[in-house]
Motif scaffolding. Structure first.
Motif, short mmCIF file in Angstrom:
data_model
loop_
_atom_site.label_atom_id
_atom_site.label_comp_id
_atom_site.label_asym_id
_atom_site.label_seq_id
_atom_site.Cartn_x
_atom_site.Cartn_y
_atom_site.Cartn_z
N ASP A 233 -13.76 11.22 9.34
CA ASP A 233 -14.22 10.37 10.41
C ASP A 233 -14.80 9.24 9.95
OD1 ASP A 233 -13.00 11.26 12.96
OD2 ASP A 233 -14.53 12.61 13.50
N SER A 234 -15.67 9.46 8.73
CA SER A 234 -16.44 8.58 8.42
C SER A 234 -15.64 7.35 8.11
CB SER A 234 -17.40 9.04 7.05
OG SER A 234 -16.29 9.17 6.11
N GLN A 235 -14.36 7.36 7.80
CA GLN A 235 -13.50 6.31 7.18
C GLN A 235 -12.53 5.63 8.22
OE1 GLN A 235 -13.65 5.57 4.00
NE2 GLN A 235 -15.07 7.07 3.68
N GLU A 236 -12.74 5.99 9.49
CA GLU A 236 -11.96 5.53 10.61
C GLU A 236 -12.17 3.98 10.79
OE1 GLU A 236 -14.50 6.47 14.64
OE2 GLU A 236 -13.11 8.26 13.74
N PHE A 239 -10.48 2.36 7.97
CA PHE A 239 -9.02 2.21 7.91
C PHE A 239 -8.63 1.37 9.04
CE2 PHE A 239 -5.33 4.20 10.07
CZ PHE A 239 -4.62 4.01 8.96
N ILE A 240 -9.29 1.19 10.03
CA ILE A 240 -8.65 0.28 11.21
C ILE A 240 -8.85 -1.05 10.96
CG2 ILE A 240 -9.15 -0.42 13.77
CD1 ILE A 240 -10.06 2.57 14.49
N LYS A 241 -9.88 -1.39 10.06
CA LYS A 241 -10.10 -2.64 9.82
C LYS A 241 -9.49 -3.11 8.50
CE LYS A 241 -13.73 -4.89 11.13
NZ LYS A 241 -14.89 -5.47 11.40
N MET A 242 -9.48 -2.31 7.56
CA MET A 242 -9.09 -2.80 6.41
C MET A 242 -7.50 -2.38 6.15
SD MET A 242 -12.37 -1.35 3.98
CE MET A 242 -11.66 -1.82 2.71
N VAL A 243 -6.68 -1.31 6.55
CA VAL A 243 -5.57 -0.95 6.35
C VAL A 243 -4.63 -1.43 7.54
CG1 VAL A 243 -4.09 0.98 6.06
CG2 VAL A 243 -6.15 1.01 5.16
N LEU A 244 -5.26 -1.23 8.69
CA LEU A 244 -4.29 -1.68 9.69
C LEU A 244 -4.38 -3.14 10.20
CD1 LEU A 244 -4.44 1.35 12.30
CD2 LEU A 244 -2.89 0.91 10.57
N ALA A 298 -1.59 8.09 9.17
CA ALA A 298 -0.35 7.55 8.62
C ALA A 298 0.20 6.21 9.69
CB ALA A 298 0.78 8.84 8.96
N SER A 299 -0.66 5.91 10.45
CA SER A 299 -0.43 4.95 11.43
C SER A 299 -0.39 3.53 10.87
CB SER A 299 -1.35 4.73 12.55
OG SER A 299 -1.47 5.86 13.37
N SER A 300 0.67 2.72 11.55
CA SER A 300 0.79 1.49 10.88
C SER A 300 0.74 0.30 11.99
CB SER A 300 2.42 1.10 10.47
OG SER A 300 3.14 1.38 11.54
N ASP A 363 -12.12 5.08 -2.98
CA ASP A 363 -12.20 3.93 -3.88
C ASP A 363 -11.46 4.13 -5.11
OD1 ASP A 363 -14.08 2.70 -2.33
OD2 ASP A 363 -15.78 3.83 -3.07
N LEU A 364 -11.17 5.38 -5.50
CA LEU A 364 -10.38 5.55 -6.71
C LEU A 364 -8.91 5.58 -6.66
CD1 LEU A 364 -12.33 8.62 -8.52
CD2 LEU A 364 -12.39 6.24 -8.99
N ILE A 365 -8.39 6.03 -5.47
CA ILE A 365 -7.08 6.00 -5.08
C ILE A 365 -6.60 4.94 -4.24
CG2 ILE A 365 -6.09 8.01 -6.24
CD1 ILE A 365 -6.48 9.71 -3.62
N SER A 366 -6.53 5.49 -2.84
CA SER A 366 -6.57 4.76 -1.88
C SER A 366 -7.24 5.20 -0.59
CB SER A 366 -5.11 4.30 -1.55
OG SER A 366 -4.39 5.18 -0.85
N LEU A 367 -7.57 4.47 0.41
CA LEU A 367 -8.44 5.21 1.59
C LEU A 367 -7.48 5.91 2.44
CD1 LEU A 367 -10.82 3.29 3.92
CD2 LEU A 367 -8.92 4.66 4.93
N GLN A 368 -6.18 5.30 2.82
CA GLN A 368 -5.22 6.01 3.48
C GLN A 368 -4.59 7.42 2.80
OE1 GLN A 368 -1.59 3.79 4.37
NE2 GLN A 368 -1.32 4.82 6.21
N LEU A 369 -4.48 7.23 1.50
CA LEU A 369 -3.91 8.57 0.82
C LEU A 369 -4.86 9.64 0.63
CD1 LEU A 369 -1.71 9.86 -0.68
CD2 LEU A 369 -2.29 8.62 -2.91
N SER A 370 -6.20 9.21 0.55
CA SER A 370 -7.08 10.26 0.44
C SER A 370 -7.25 11.11 1.76
CB SER A 370 -8.48 9.66 -0.11
OG SER A 370 -9.00 8.66 0.78
N CYS A 371 -7.35 10.15 2.87
CA CYS A 371 -7.72 10.77 4.11
C CYS A 371 -6.32 11.50 4.58
CB CYS A 371 -7.87 9.87 5.13
SG CYS A 371 -9.49 8.87 4.96
#
Length: 404
Positions: A233-236, A239-244, A298-300, A363-371
């Motif tokens: 949840d701490s990454q939501e 994720f919404i702003k940086m990935v989506l 997994a959303s896009s 930070d090491l791999i990716s936000l989306q993959l780690s979550c």
């Protein structure tokens, strides 16, 4: 006073207090931001509560199991109401932090105390419906609180929101005052609080855990999945702003949609609580919650993210109601405070570690993959939980044994 009126009063008191908390949550963030202009100062608000809980949880349960919980709840709410009112006169951020720390110290007693009180006040056969109604009330507060807070801030200012929360605690204390005691002196564990007593209480909890292997196994599986959910949840927002690549308004809309899903889920859980076992609520509720965590990360697009979070909130309501009923049915009321406080201390430590690990891997791999990896692992834990909870009952499931 009949049983239905008692339940209605308690739901209203707890619900009104929770609404005040959400109104206050928005207001205190804006107040601190206006005072400091610092995002770091805002982050400080979020670590005060877990630190306070770690300070108190080892010994708070021993106190809760030894005194009148109704009187303790009244005392805690009155003190919290007064302390929140004092925030208005705080001359600096440090004083605000100090007041919030003390507020959370007292608040750490309220949750376990209310669990004990609910268990003793509400008959076993009515607990699942009561917990579903409490969940619906909390969902309503989550949905309405931020909006009401925004309206109040625009019309009467931030300070009124803080006053409202202080009053909500006093109102909750008054309503609990109107309710009856549910215990007598023989209900309480004997002995004054000392290091020897604390060590003995820890041994009592360990003995209970060893004698209740079915409950402990499902408790660990459920809490492990839930803690992973809280961590990702701490990454939501990131994720919404940086990935989506969505806006702040989109983020706010997704949170509002989640609140709607949670409210609908709580309403349906309350309607079906007499017909569906808490086992189904708890097992499939948390399983589908973690499944929609996977779909969310997994959303896009905005649409898939919003739909995933709406359904996540919907099924989380079932999981919460089922878990509360399971806890009340398996843990003896006379040791519920000690068990809950020791368990919360352990969970708080683990939650901090998992949250930091999620952030490090992001930070090491990716936000989306780690979550996605953490959500997938939580889903596997939930499958094990479903298999265990919905298997034919065994002799080890006959509820909690009374502590020695």
């Amino acid at each position: 006073m009949n049983g239905r009126l008692k339940a209605i009063l308690l739901i209203f008191g707890l619900g009104f207090s929770n609404l005040g908390n959400w109104i206050y949550f928005v207001a205190i963030n804006i107040m601190v931001l206006n005072l400091t202009g610092s995002a770091t100062a805002l982050a400080g608000l979020f670590i005060i509560r877990p630190i306070a809980m770690l300070v108190t949880n080892f010994w708070s349960g021993s106190i809760i199991d030894r005194i009148n919980v109704r009187k303790l709840m009244i005392f805690v709410d009155v003190i919290r109401g007064i302390l929140i009112g004092l925030i208005l006169f705080a001359p600096s951020l440090l004083v605000i932090y100090a007041l919030m720390f003390v507020i959370n110290l007292f608040g750490s007693f309220f949750g376990p105390s209310s669990s004990v009180y609910i268990t003793k006040l509400i008959p076993t056969e009515k607990r699942q419906r009561f917990n579903s109604l409490i969940s619906m009330t909390n969902s309503s507060a989550f949905l309405l609180g931020p909006g009401i807070s925004g309206l109040l801030i625009m019309t009467v200012g931030v300070h009124f929101c803080i006053v409202f929360n202080a009053i909500s605690f006093i109102v909750c204390a008054f309503i609990i005052f109107l309710l009856p005691d549910v215990e007598n002196n023989s209900d309480h564990v004997r002995g004054k609080i000392s290091f020897h007593i604390l060590a003995n209480d820890l041994r009592t909890v360990v003995k209970f855990a060893k004698s209740s292997t079915f409950f402990i196994s499902i408790y660990i599986l459920f809490q492990a999945a839930a803690l992973i959910g809280y961590a990702i949840d701490s990454q939501e927002a990131a994720f919404i702003k940086m990935v989506l690549k969505l806006t702040d308004m989109d983020y706010g809309n997704i949170i509002s949609i989640t609140g709607v899903g949670s409210l609908l889920g709580s309403f349906l859980a309350a309607l079906t609580s007499q017909k569906i076992s808490y086992r189904w609520f708890m097992s499939y509720g948390i399983l589908l919650t973690t499944f929609f965590y996977i779909l969310f990360y997994a959303s896009s697009s905005f649409m898939t993210a919003a739909l995933s979070f709406a359904l996540l909130g919907f099924f989380m309501s079932f999981a919460s109601a089922g878990y509360a009923t399971c806890f009340q049915n398996h843990v003896p009321p006379e040791m519920m405070g000690r068990f809950a406080s020791i368990a919360d201390m352990t969970q708080g430590t683990i939650q901090i570690m998992i949250t930091l690990l999620v952030g490090l891997l992001a930070d090491l791999i990716s936000l989306q993959l780690s979550c996605l990896l953490f959500a997938g692992f939580a889903c596997l834990l939930c499958i094990l939980l479903c298999l265990k909870m919905l298997a034919p009952p065994s002799r080890s499931e006959n509820g909690a044994r009374k502590p020695a």
